[in-house]
Design a protein around this motif. Structure first.
Motif, short mmCIF file in Angstrom:
data_model
loop_
_atom_site.label_atom_id
_atom_site.label_comp_id
_atom_site.label_asym_id
_atom_site.label_seq_id
_atom_site.Cartn_x
_atom_site.Cartn_y
_atom_site.Cartn_z
N ALA A 202 0.67 4.39 -0.79
CA ALA A 202 0.22 5.64 -0.18
C ALA A 202 0.44 5.61 1.34
CB ALA A 202 -1.24 5.89 -0.50
N ARG A 203 0.24 4.45 1.94
CA ARG A 203 0.44 4.32 3.38
C ARG A 203 1.92 4.45 3.75
NH1 ARG A 203 -3.45 4.98 6.86
NH2 ARG A 203 -4.73 3.39 5.96
N ALA B 223 8.59 13.56 8.38
CA ALA B 223 8.55 14.87 7.73
C ALA B 223 9.95 15.44 7.55
CB ALA B 223 7.70 15.83 8.57
N PHE C 97 4.16 6.29 2.17
CA PHE C 97 4.49 7.71 2.12
C PHE C 97 3.81 8.48 3.25
CE2 PHE C 97 5.46 6.78 -2.43
CZ PHE C 97 6.81 7.09 -2.34
N GLN C 98 2.66 8.03 3.68
CA GLN C 98 1.96 8.67 4.79
C GLN C 98 2.74 8.47 6.09
OE1 GLN C 98 -1.86 6.98 5.64
NE2 GLN C 98 -2.65 8.89 6.49
N ASN C 99 3.37 7.31 6.24
CA ASN C 99 4.13 7.02 7.45
C ASN C 99 5.55 7.57 7.42
OD1 ASN C 99 2.00 5.62 8.58
ND2 ASN C 99 2.66 3.66 7.72
N TRP D 183 0.87 -1.17 0.00
CA TRP D 183 0.00 0.00 0.00
C TRP D 183 0.92 1.23 0.00
CZ3 TRP D 183 -4.62 0.64 3.86
CH2 TRP D 183 -5.43 1.69 3.43
#
Length: 102
Positions: free
Chosen positions: A43-44, A51, A46-48, A41
């Motif tokens: 997108a997950r 920053a 990159f979400q995790n 997954w």
């Protein structure tokens, strides 16, 4: 007459580069990216991701080492096909520019 023949020779040479290795590299790249998309997954991931840009290499190394073997193999194959594609495109560009300069 010579100019027409040499132009055709250059076109055949360029088409030989495009048809054989470059197409194979692109198809391999697309297939491996599709395989990674089916297994992970994305997108997950990159979400995790952190920053802070300084922590990104550690994050991706940890994500790579903690995934299944098939994803690791697909990631390595993606990288290799991308490098091969870049190499072939540089060879093609050098071939085109070299013949125009001569």
């Amino acid at each position: 007459m010579e100019r027409v023949v040499m132009r055709r020779v250059r076109i055949i040479r360029i088409l030989g580069f495009i048809i054989s290795t470059t197409v194979l590299a692109v198809l391999t790249l697309v297939a491996t990216l599709w395989g990674i998309g089916r297994e992970v997954w994305v997108a997950r991931v990159f979400q995790n991701a952190p920053a802070d840009i300084l922590h990104l290499p550690n994050f991706f190394v940890a994500a790579f080492t903690h995934t299944r073997f098939i994803v690791q193999a697909l990631a390595v194959l993606t990288f290799v096909s991308l490098v091969f594609l870049i190499r072939e495109m540089l060879r093609l560009a050098a071939s085109v520019f070299f013949h125009k300069a001569a």
